[in-house]
Motif scaffolding. Sequence first.
Motif, PDB file in Angstrom:
ATOM      1  N   UNK A 287     -20.402   2.298 -10.275  1.00 50.22           N
ATOM      2  CA  UNK A 287     -21.562   2.601 -10.285  1.00 50.22           C
ATOM      3  C   UNK A 287     -22.777   1.949 -11.230  1.00 50.22           C
ATOM      4  N   UNK A 288     -23.614   1.610 -10.857  1.00 50.05           N
ATOM      5  CA  UNK A 288     -24.582   0.977 -12.422  1.00 50.05           C
ATOM      6  C   UNK A 288     -24.729   1.862 -13.030  1.00 50.05           C
ATOM      7  N   UNK A 289     -24.871   2.982 -13.206  1.00 52.42           N
ATOM      8  CA  UNK A 289     -25.057   4.030 -13.951  1.00 52.42           C
ATOM      9  C   UNK A 289     -24.059   4.134 -14.385  1.00 52.42           C
ATOM     10  N   UNK A 290     -22.546   4.652 -14.514  1.00 57.16           N
ATOM     11  CA  UNK A 290     -21.406   4.827 -14.778  1.00 57.16           C
ATOM     12  C   UNK A 290     -21.586   5.649 -15.570  1.00 57.16           C
ATOM     13  N   UNK A 291     -21.271   6.865 -15.709  1.00 58.92           N
ATOM     14  CA  UNK A 291     -20.627   7.570 -17.309  1.00 58.92           C
ATOM     15  C   UNK A 291     -19.290   6.797 -17.942  1.00 58.92           C
ATOM     16  N   UNK A 292     -18.520   7.092 -16.953  1.00 61.97           N
ATOM     17  CA  UNK A 292     -17.678   6.510 -17.551  1.00 61.97           C
ATOM     18  C   UNK A 292     -17.191   5.136 -16.765  1.00 61.97           C
ATOM     19  N   UNK A 293     -15.876   3.950 -17.374  1.00 59.99           N
ATOM     20  CA  UNK A 293     -15.291   3.667 -16.979  1.00 59.99           C
ATOM     21  C   UNK A 293     -13.642   3.884 -15.873  1.00 59.99           C
ATOM     22  N   UNK A 294     -13.083   3.441 -15.787  1.00 57.40           N
ATOM     23  CA  UNK A 294     -11.963   4.251 -15.651  1.00 57.40           C
ATOM     24  C   UNK A 294     -11.415   2.663 -14.139  1.00 57.40           C
ATOM     25  N   UNK A 295     -10.933   1.456 -14.551  1.00 54.13           N
ATOM     26  CA  UNK A 295     -10.526   0.442 -14.257  1.00 54.13           C
ATOM     27  C   UNK A 295      -8.761   1.124 -13.349  1.00 54.13           C
ATOM     28  N   UNK A 296      -8.054   1.673 -14.376  1.00 56.69           N
ATOM     29  CA  UNK A 296      -7.101   2.192 -13.329  1.00 56.69           C
ATOM     30  C   UNK A 296      -7.151   3.161 -12.440  1.00 56.69           C
ATOM     31  N   UNK A 297      -8.251   3.870 -12.544  1.00 56.80           N
ATOM     32  CA  UNK A 297      -8.683   4.804 -10.817  1.00 56.80           C
ATOM     33  C   UNK A 297      -7.897   3.827 -10.226  1.00 56.80           C
ATOM     34  N   UNK A 298      -9.278   2.747 -10.126  1.00 56.64           N
ATOM     35  CA  UNK A 298     -10.194   1.848  -9.083  1.00 56.64           C
ATOM     36  C   UNK A 298      -9.235   1.425  -8.685  1.00 56.64           C
ATOM     37  N   UNK A 299      -8.303   0.871  -9.291  1.00 54.10           N
ATOM     38  CA  UNK A 299      -6.267  -0.454  -9.047  1.00 54.10           C
ATOM     39  C   UNK A 299      -5.746   1.144  -8.535  1.00 54.10           C
ATOM     40  N   UNK A 300      -6.114   1.910  -8.312  1.00 55.03           N
ATOM     41  CA  UNK A 300      -4.714   3.180  -8.169  1.00 55.03           C
ATOM     42  C   UNK A 300      -4.980   3.435  -6.318  1.00 55.03           C
ATOM     43  N   UNK A 301      -6.907   3.653  -6.453  1.00 54.68           N
ATOM     44  CA  UNK A 301      -6.681   3.937  -4.994  1.00 54.68           C
ATOM     45  C   UNK A 301      -7.315   3.025  -4.652  1.00 54.68           C
ATOM     46  N   UNK A 302      -7.260   1.991  -4.849  1.00 53.82           N
ATOM     47  CA  UNK A 302      -7.307   0.871  -3.949  1.00 53.82           C
ATOM     48  C   UNK A 302      -5.797   0.298  -3.581  1.00 53.82           C
ATOM     49  N   UNK A 303      -4.483   0.890  -4.249  1.00 54.56           N
ATOM     50  CA  UNK A 303      -3.437   0.920  -3.729  1.00 54.56           C
ATOM     51  C   UNK A 303      -2.890   1.755  -2.337  1.00 54.56           C
ATOM     52  N   UNK A 304      -3.656   3.452  -2.391  1.00 51.36           N
ATOM     53  CA  UNK A 304      -3.445   4.082  -1.586  1.00 51.36           C
ATOM     54  C   UNK A 304      -3.895   3.910  -0.095  1.00 51.36           C
ATOM     55  N   UNK A 305      -2.561   3.615   0.810  1.00 47.27           N
ATOM     56  CA  UNK A 305      -3.433   3.720   2.166  1.00 47.27           C
ATOM     57  C   UNK A 305      -3.623   5.528   2.987  1.00 47.27           C
ATOM     58  N   UNK A 306      -5.262   5.493   2.306  1.00 47.18           N
ATOM     59  CA  UNK A 306      -5.198   6.825   2.645  1.00 47.18           C
ATOM     60  C   UNK A 306      -6.966   5.937   2.739  1.00 47.18           C
ATOM     61  N   UNK A 307      -7.581   7.003   3.499  1.00 50.85           N
ATOM     62  CA  UNK A 307      -8.883   6.956   3.602  1.00 50.85           C
ATOM     63  C   UNK A 307      -9.683   8.782   3.231  1.00 50.85           C
ATOM     64  N   UNK A 308     -10.129   8.815   1.731  1.00 54.44           N
ATOM     65  CA  UNK A 308     -10.326   9.870   0.700  1.00 54.44           C
ATOM     66  C   UNK A 308     -12.176   9.725   0.707  1.00 54.44           C
ATOM     67  N   UNK A 309     -13.243   9.118   1.588  1.00 55.64           N
ATOM     68  CA  UNK A 309     -14.104   8.774   1.845  1.00 55.64           C
ATOM     69  C   UNK A 309     -14.773  10.168   1.746  1.00 55.64           C
ATOM     70  N   UNK A 310     -14.002  11.370   2.108  1.00 52.97           N
ATOM     71  CA  UNK A 310     -14.661  12.377   2.893  1.00 52.97           C
ATOM     72  C   UNK A 310     -14.993  13.373   1.203  1.00 52.97           C
TER      73      UNK A 310
ATOM     74  N   UNK B 235       0.748  -1.077  -0.200  1.00 49.67           N
ATOM     75  CA  UNK B 235       0.013   0.318  -0.627  1.00 49.67           C
ATOM     76  C   UNK B 235       0.887   1.233  -0.136  1.00 49.67           C
ATOM     77  N   UNK B 236       0.348   2.848  -0.986  1.00 50.17           N
ATOM     78  CA  UNK B 236       0.888   3.767  -0.823  1.00 50.17           C
ATOM     79  C   UNK B 236       0.003   5.077   0.258  1.00 50.17           C
TER      80      UNK B 236
ATOM     81  N   UNK C  73      -9.112  13.870  -5.623  1.00 49.60           N
ATOM     82  CA  UNK C  73     -10.137  13.862  -5.797  1.00 49.60           C
ATOM     83  C   UNK C  73     -10.434  13.770  -6.879  1.00 49.60           C
ATOM     84  N   UNK C  74     -10.382  13.875  -7.770  1.00 48.88           N
ATOM     85  CA  UNK C  74     -10.450  13.221  -9.550  1.00 48.88           C
ATOM     86  C   UNK C  74     -10.770  11.877  -9.426  1.00 48.88           C
ATOM     87  N   UNK C  75      -9.466  11.646  -9.282  1.00 55.06           N
ATOM     88  CA  UNK C  75      -8.877  10.000  -8.780  1.00 55.06           C
ATOM     89  C   UNK C  75     -10.090   9.651  -8.490  1.00 55.06           C
ATOM     90  N   UNK C  76     -10.081   9.471  -7.570  1.00 52.40           N
ATOM     91  CA  UNK C  76     -11.377   9.127  -6.130  1.00 52.40           C
ATOM     92  C   UNK C  76     -12.906   8.973  -7.595  1.00 52.40           C
TER      93      UNK C  76
END
Length: 278
Positions: A32-55, A3-4, A21-24
Amino acid sequence: MNKINPQDLIDKNPIFESMFAPLYFKASETLRSDAIITDTKAVEMIDLLDHDFSYFNKNTSGQFLVSVRTKILDSQIVEFINKTENPVIVNLGAGLDTRFSRMNSDKIKFWYDIDLHEAIEFRRKFYSDTEKHTSIGKSVLDYSWIDDIEKDASYNYLFIAEGLLMYLHEDEIKNLLREINNNFPSSIMICEVFHTKLVNYHVKNKAKNKDISFTWGISDTDDLKLLHSDIIVEDEWNMFDYHKNRQKIFVRLLVRLSPKFRNMVKLVKIRFNKNNNG
């Protein structure tokens, strides 16, 4: 992969939090089930970050706007790549942008992601430079980056200024446009612009409890022509014209009733038309 933790970077300068923010938002939108975009790389990167960006979850308008601008920009860049010989993409203020991962085109001659040294060093935790895809750790206002761009009369250049210009001052933007025009004649830029009503709007930085202010905006697209005599506005896209089903009712009402609100956030495509007066 371990984790980073991005906290040290965020603590250095409030502006660096704006990279996440844009990455998250793109990662959250993808799920989302009604997603406007699909960005699997962003999902991968957020999963690797040791930080709570839920705010960032509270900012539903931010996620909507980032998703819409991403969809529009992706579409325009794909069109540019498909219709252009030897396309070169220069992403100004790239931050943790994942767009190169989504393009997947052999036609791309070169792709450059430019941002502050610290931002690029963090970015390299996820991306390694290749012959085609290069990260440059310099401020977009340090014009020595121009020397790092491969130049050839047969190349066609597209500049991206997404989430950038609103943080600059007008004189800085004028200088940036002048340098691009002088060094890359007939190139294209797609830039995100805010309305003047958003100037001095404060974005709260959670890490240091400091605000980041937007410092530049325009009241009308034609104002861009005042920044440089050789700019031609070719197209524009108002974010609130898209995916209205995802907008809150009061937002849709404001867009309908107020032209200023409709024009709060837009993408504009400009072409540089260098003349002898450069």
